[in-house]
Design a protein around this motif. Structure first.
Motif: not given
Length: 337
Positions: A58-60, A124-131, A145-149, A178-183
């Motif tokens: 929602v926030s993004h 999960q890997d695809w979704n993380l790359v996609h984010l 893109a959401y590199p800040f995650l 590395v994926a953050t907890p938020e990602a």
């Protein structure tokens, strides 16, 4: 007439009418809806990570471009196995005392509908790359893109979730993504979006304006699947990772062009097992989800995908028949349980 001259009585009466009308027009119907519309028995409640991921969703502003509703139109079949219904949203509760939670049904499809994306794209890997960068996996994507995650670490710990990306997108200093907890929480929410099956006693409404099915529809007719069916299944279930040219994404997802697993008939059992149950070839590539099991592939659909991949991109493997691989498909399905 004195009543209209007394502002105290006038405003008290107006307030009373407003409260009574609100109770009968808004509150009582809402309470009735909560009683009548309950979540489906097979609906899975969101995990704590998924709940946090929903707040991030929602926030993004993801709701601005993605819907979460399957209409009873033929064009919406690709998003779910049935049209959405009130029960699909009945489990939605308040965020807290002060804030209500929207159903996130959305208003437009700048991006694809996400009703059943947890089944359509469970990796999960695809979704993380996609984010991290949507253009890595979908070149035409207009999604930001959401590199800040993500974080960049020279020496990730064993508990860190490292995101594998092609070399041209990797950090120049040699650090790893590395994926953050938020990602991970956002991905947990996306993976939780699965259309709950209806109970056996309920019948899903038909999609309107139905197109005539092709005679070669193996899933419905039980006949042999054509290469065209295999291509459609590949596009819907495999292309996001392995790409339209079968070359995959170096460092992220393996190529199917020239693959010994694809072409060599001695690897048929392994090939089918990968299609059905997925495969983890870390650290060379990201893990593949159990696409076939999640999508409920039959032996006809597995055969169609194999025949398409073995006859595409210069591959020249032996074609298979559904009857030939049925025992293998049934066996790997049993292993998945």
């Amino acid at each position: 007439m004195n009543f209209f001259d007394n502002h105290r009585n006038l405003f008290l009466t107006a307030t009373l009418f407003f409260v009574v009308l609100t109770i009968f027009v808004a509150i009582i119907p809402a309470l009735h809806n909560q009683v009548v519309n309950a979540p489906l028995p097979s609906a899975v409640p969101l995990s704590e990570d998924a709940i946090r991921g929903k707040a991030l969703y929602v926030s993004h502003g993801c709701v601005a471009c993605h819907t979460q509703q399957v209409r009873n139109l033929d064009m919406d079949k690709m998003w779910g196995s049935r049209p959405s219904m009130a029960a699909d949203y009945a489990g939605t509760g308040r965020t807290d005392v002060w804030r209500n939670t929207a159903t996130l049904m959305g208003t437009e499809r700048t991006g694809p509908d996400l009703t059943d994306v947890g089944n359509r794209q469970p990796s999960q890997d695809w979704n993380l790359v996609h984010l991290f960068n949507p253009r890595i996996v979908v070149k035409e994507s207009v999604m930001p893109a959401y590199p800040f995650l993500f974080e960049f670490k020279q020496n990730p710990s064993k508990n860190d979730v490292v995101v594998a990306v092609p070399e041209q997108y990797a950090p120049k200093d040699g650090s790893q993504i590395v994926a953050t907890p938020e990602a991970l929480q956002l991905v947990a929410y996306l993976q939780s979006l699965k259309q709950a099956p209806l109970p056996e006693t309920m019948v899903a409404p038909d999609f309107l304006y139905k197109r005539e099915k092709k005679k070669a529809d193996a899933a419905a007719g039980g006949g042999e699947a054509s290469e065209l069916d295999g291509q459609a299944l590949y596009v819907a279930n495999c292309q996001a990772c392995h790409q339209a040219d079968g070359m995959g994404l170096p460092g992220a997802f393996p190529p199917l062009k020239g693959s010994q697993v694809v072409d060599d008939d001695d690897n048929l059992e392994l090939y089918i097992d990968i299609i059905m149950n997925g495969y983890d070839s870390r650290p060379e590539y990201g893990a593949m989800a159990a696409v076939g099991v999640n999508a409920g592939f039959t032996e006809h659909e597995v055969a169609a995908i194999i025949n398409f991949e073995r006859s595409s991109w210069g591959n020249n493997g032996k074609k298979v028949a559904a009857e030939e691989i049925k025992k293998i498909v049934d066996f790997v399905k049993l292993q998945a349980k």
